[in-house]
Design an enzyme around this catalytic site. Structure first.
Site, PDB file in Angstrom:
ATOM      1  N   ARG A 142       0.798  -1.155   0.114  1.00  0.00           N
ATOM      2  CA  ARG A 142      -0.043   0.022   0.025  1.00  0.00           C
ATOM      3  C   ARG A 142       0.909   1.081   0.035  1.00  0.00           C
ATOM      4  O   ARG A 142       0.583   2.182   0.643  1.00  0.00           O
ATOM      5  CB  ARG A 142      -0.918   0.084   1.366  1.00  0.00           C
ATOM      6  CG  ARG A 142      -1.903  -1.203   1.333  1.00  0.00           C
ATOM      7  CD  ARG A 142      -2.818  -1.343   0.209  1.00  0.00           C
ATOM      8  NE  ARG A 142      -3.473  -2.486   0.341  1.00  0.00           N
ATOM      9  CZ  ARG A 142      -2.888  -3.797  -0.378  1.00  0.00           C
ATOM     10  NH1 ARG A 142      -2.041  -3.612  -1.062  1.00  0.00           N
ATOM     11  NH2 ARG A 142      -3.558  -4.680  -0.112  1.00  0.00           N
ATOM     12  N   SER A 184     -10.012  -0.917   4.422  1.00  0.00           N
ATOM     13  CA  SER A 184      -8.888  -1.069   5.836  1.00  0.00           C
ATOM     14  C   SER A 184      -8.808   0.434   6.297  1.00  0.00           C
ATOM     15  O   SER A 184      -8.183   1.233   5.511  1.00  0.00           O
ATOM     16  CB  SER A 184      -7.808  -1.728   5.518  1.00  0.00           C
ATOM     17  OG  SER A 184      -8.157  -2.986   5.210  1.00  0.00           O
ATOM     18  N   GLU A 254      -4.035   3.898   6.508  1.00  0.00           N
ATOM     19  CA  GLU A 254      -4.031   3.454   5.351  1.00  0.00           C
ATOM     20  C   GLU A 254      -4.898   4.463   4.545  1.00  0.00           C
ATOM     21  O   GLU A 254      -4.601   4.750   3.278  1.00  0.00           O
ATOM     22  CB  GLU A 254      -4.777   2.166   4.895  1.00  0.00           C
ATOM     23  CG  GLU A 254      -4.713   1.718   3.516  1.00  0.00           C
ATOM     24  CD  GLU A 254      -5.169   0.193   3.406  1.00  0.00           C
ATOM     25  OE1 GLU A 254      -4.254  -0.474   3.939  1.00  0.00           O
ATOM     26  OE2 GLU A 254      -5.833  -0.117   2.396  1.00  0.00           O
TER      27      GLU A 254
HETATM   28  C1  FAD Z   1     -15.160  -1.433   0.629  1.00  0.00           C
HETATM   29  C2  FAD Z   1     -13.834  -1.054   0.427  1.00  0.00           C
HETATM   30  C3  FAD Z   1     -12.924  -2.103   0.295  1.00  0.00           C
HETATM   31  C4  FAD Z   1     -11.570  -1.759  -0.030  1.00  0.00           C
HETATM   32  N1  FAD Z   1     -10.720  -2.809   0.052  1.00  0.00           N
HETATM   33  C5  FAD Z   1      -9.461  -2.564  -0.258  1.00  0.00           C
HETATM   34  C6  FAD Z   1      -8.486  -3.629  -0.714  1.00  0.00           C
HETATM   35  O1  FAD Z   1      -8.680  -5.012  -0.343  1.00  0.00           O
HETATM   36  N2  FAD Z   1      -7.218  -3.367  -1.074  1.00  0.00           N
HETATM   37  C7  FAD Z   1      -6.973  -2.276  -1.182  1.00  0.00           C
HETATM   38  O2  FAD Z   1      -5.738  -1.873  -1.616  1.00  0.00           O
HETATM   39  N3  FAD Z   1      -7.608  -1.275  -1.245  1.00  0.00           N
HETATM   40  C8  FAD Z   1      -8.945  -1.223  -0.672  1.00  0.00           C
HETATM   41  N4  FAD Z   1     -10.014  -0.169  -0.692  1.00  0.00           N
HETATM   42  C9  FAD Z   1      -9.436   1.038  -0.780  1.00  0.00           C
HETATM   43  C10 FAD Z   1      -9.613   1.435  -2.286  1.00  0.00           C
HETATM   44  O3  FAD Z   1     -10.280   0.619  -3.297  1.00  0.00           O
HETATM   45  C11 FAD Z   1      -8.319   1.759  -2.911  1.00  0.00           C
HETATM   46  O4  FAD Z   1      -7.408   2.459  -1.964  1.00  0.00           O
HETATM   47  C12 FAD Z   1      -8.400   2.335  -4.197  1.00  0.00           C
HETATM   48  O5  FAD Z   1      -7.010   2.533  -4.768  1.00  0.00           O
HETATM   49  C13 FAD Z   1      -8.987   3.826  -4.117  1.00  0.00           C
HETATM   50  O6  FAD Z   1      -8.844   4.359  -5.399  1.00  0.00           O
HETATM   51  P1  FAD Z   1      -9.856   5.962  -5.604  1.00  0.00           P
HETATM   52  O7  FAD Z   1      -9.691   6.128  -7.093  1.00  0.00           O
HETATM   53  O8  FAD Z   1     -11.072   5.852  -5.037  1.00  0.00           O
HETATM   54  O9  FAD Z   1      -8.740   6.912  -5.020  1.00  0.00           O
HETATM   55  P2  FAD Z   1      -8.891   7.948  -4.089  1.00  0.00           P
HETATM   56  O10 FAD Z   1      -9.587   7.316  -2.670  1.00  0.00           O
HETATM   57  O11 FAD Z   1      -9.641   9.058  -4.573  1.00  0.00           O
HETATM   58  O12 FAD Z   1      -7.585   8.545  -3.500  1.00  0.00           O
HETATM   59  C14 FAD Z   1      -6.540   7.392  -3.069  1.00  0.00           C
HETATM   60  C15 FAD Z   1      -5.067   8.332  -3.066  1.00  0.00           C
HETATM   61  O13 FAD Z   1      -4.820   7.651  -4.310  1.00  0.00           O
HETATM   62  C16 FAD Z   1      -4.204   9.342  -4.896  1.00  0.00           C
HETATM   63  N5  FAD Z   1      -4.647   9.362  -6.374  1.00  0.00           N
HETATM   64  C17 FAD Z   1      -6.030   9.086  -6.900  1.00  0.00           C
HETATM   65  N6  FAD Z   1      -5.948   9.138  -8.218  1.00  0.00           N
HETATM   66  C18 FAD Z   1      -4.907   9.556  -8.303  1.00  0.00           C
HETATM   67  C19 FAD Z   1      -4.063  10.078  -9.823  1.00  0.00           C
HETATM   68  N7  FAD Z   1      -4.697   9.737 -11.112  1.00  0.00           N
HETATM   69  N8  FAD Z   1      -2.574  10.146  -9.759  1.00  0.00           N
HETATM   70  C20 FAD Z   1      -2.059  10.440  -8.317  1.00  0.00           C
HETATM   71  N9  FAD Z   1      -2.586  10.021  -7.404  1.00  0.00           N
HETATM   72  C21 FAD Z   1      -3.989   9.581  -7.224  1.00  0.00           C
HETATM   73  C22 FAD Z   1      -4.961  10.253  -4.148  1.00  0.00           C
HETATM   74  O14 FAD Z   1      -4.550  11.336  -3.962  1.00  0.00           O
HETATM   75  C23 FAD Z   1      -5.005   9.358  -2.850  1.00  0.00           C
HETATM   76  O15 FAD Z   1      -3.779   9.707  -1.926  1.00  0.00           O
HETATM   77  C24 FAD Z   1     -11.142  -0.728  -0.196  1.00  0.00           C
HETATM   78  C25 FAD Z   1     -12.082   0.516  -0.214  1.00  0.00           C
HETATM   79  C26 FAD Z   1     -13.478   0.213   0.093  1.00  0.00           C
HETATM   80  C27 FAD Z   1     -14.355   1.280   0.066  1.00  0.00           C
END
Ligand code: FAD
Length: 265
Positions: A142, A184, A254
């Site tokens: 992560r 998480s 996280e």
């Molecule tokens: C129910 C649930 C279950 C989940 N299970 C998991 C799991 O099992 N494993 C896991 O790893 N994660 C899990 N997550 C977390 C989530 O799925 C991941 O973190 C995912 O990568 C988030 O993507 P996002 O586009 O929503 O990013 P955001 O939440 O919008 O941003 C997350 C981070 O990424 C950065 N970011 C976003 N887009 C960009 C870009 N284009 N360029 C640079 N930086 C960027 C942001 O600045 C921030 O720091 C879970 C979330 C939920 C709600």
């Protein structure tokens, strides 16, 4: 530059936040480092005074194959990646079918499930500063050291979509709550589980307002209704303090907390 109003109590997976004016990155020169880049907000907690926010325009929502390389725009939702891979019999992306987010968010934090991580098949990324090869990026559990907005990522192309794996990933999720959360809350400390530690210090299921560490999985901070930012912060601090007092372990968040000034967690 174009902007758009986003209601974070609807947009974010936590269902917490207010309406904010968000800038849209369409062209490279739209970006400067005062902006915080958002994906689809599945891993962030929006505060009452967040930094200036930016999202990618729809222009970065695409999937294509070029010279035997899979190229995915950073605004592409994980569900679309999963469907495309299923339809085109591409393997190694089965795990994203149950990982909410955009490709940019997944790559930025090297999202994954157990040993299946998005970096496993990554070749390179394109950011606003140009192309960066995988070997020049530091990454781990992560974690990556990427600092610039990601626009596109290129992956190894392998065929043989595995339906059984999709089922396996679904099973791995069986003990996770469906109540709004950001996945998480804390990273697992080396050799231990954040959920176990939270349970040990008696915080599993304890409510603060509508927020609590879920009874189904203690490392999921969930919003049972009208959850407030301050209540989420209270519980996060409480877990960090109690776990540190009892076990000498610092629980690292996280999720990303977007508040100015920072709450020091
Ligand atoms: C129910 C649930 C279950 C989940 N299970 C998991 C799991 O099992 N494993 C896991 O790893 N994660 C899990 N997550 C977390 C989530 O799925 C991941 O973190 C995912 O990568 C988030 O993507 P996002 O586009 O929503 O990013 P955001 O939440 O919008 O941003 C997350 C981070 O990424 C950065 N970011 C976003 N887009 C960009 C870009 N284009 N360029 C640079 N930086 C960027 C942001 O600045 C921030 O720091 C879970 C979330 C939920 C709600």
């Amino acid at each position: 530059m174009k902007t758009k109003q986003i209601n974070f109590s609807k947009y974010s997976s936590f269902k917490i936040g207010q309406i904010e004016e968000v800038s849209i990155l369409e062209e490279l020169n739209d970006y400067n480092d005062k902006f915080y880049m958002l994906g689809s907000c599945n891993n962030v907690l929006i505060g009452t005074n967040p930094p200036p926010l930016m999202i990618l325009s729809k222009k970065y929502d695409y999937i294509k194959i070029e010279n035997n390389v899979l190229k995915i725009g950073a605004a592409t939702p994980s569900g679309k990646v999963a469907s495309y891979c299923k339809k085109n019999n591409i393997t190694n992306f089965e795990f994203v079918s149950h990982l909410p987010g955009t490709l940019g968010g997944l790559v930025f934090m090297n999202a994954g499930l157990k040993e299946y991580e998005i970096f496993n098949n990554l070749i390179s990324i394109t950011t606003v500063d140009g192309e960066v090869k995988k070997q020049n990026i530091e990454f781990g559990y992560r974690f990556t050291n990427i600092t610039a907005p990601i626009l596109e990522a290129s992956f190894l192309l392998n065929y043989g979509f595995d339906v059984d794996k999709v089922e396996m990933f679904k099973q791995m999720r069986a003990n996770q709550p469906s109540t709004p959360s950001a996945g998480s809350c804390f990273k697992n400390p080396k050799g231990d589980y954040a959920g176990r530690l939270i349970e040990e210090v008696g915080l599993k299921g304890v409510m603060k307002g509508a927020m609590c560490f879920s009874n189904e999985h203690a490392n999921f901070l969930v919003n049972n209704g009208e959850g407030k930012f301050e209540d989420a912060i209270f519980l996060i601090k409480e877990a960090q303090d109690k776990v540190f007092e009892r076990f000498g372990i610092f629980l690292e968040c996280e999720i990303d907390i977007l508040e100015n000034p920072s709450k020091g967690i």
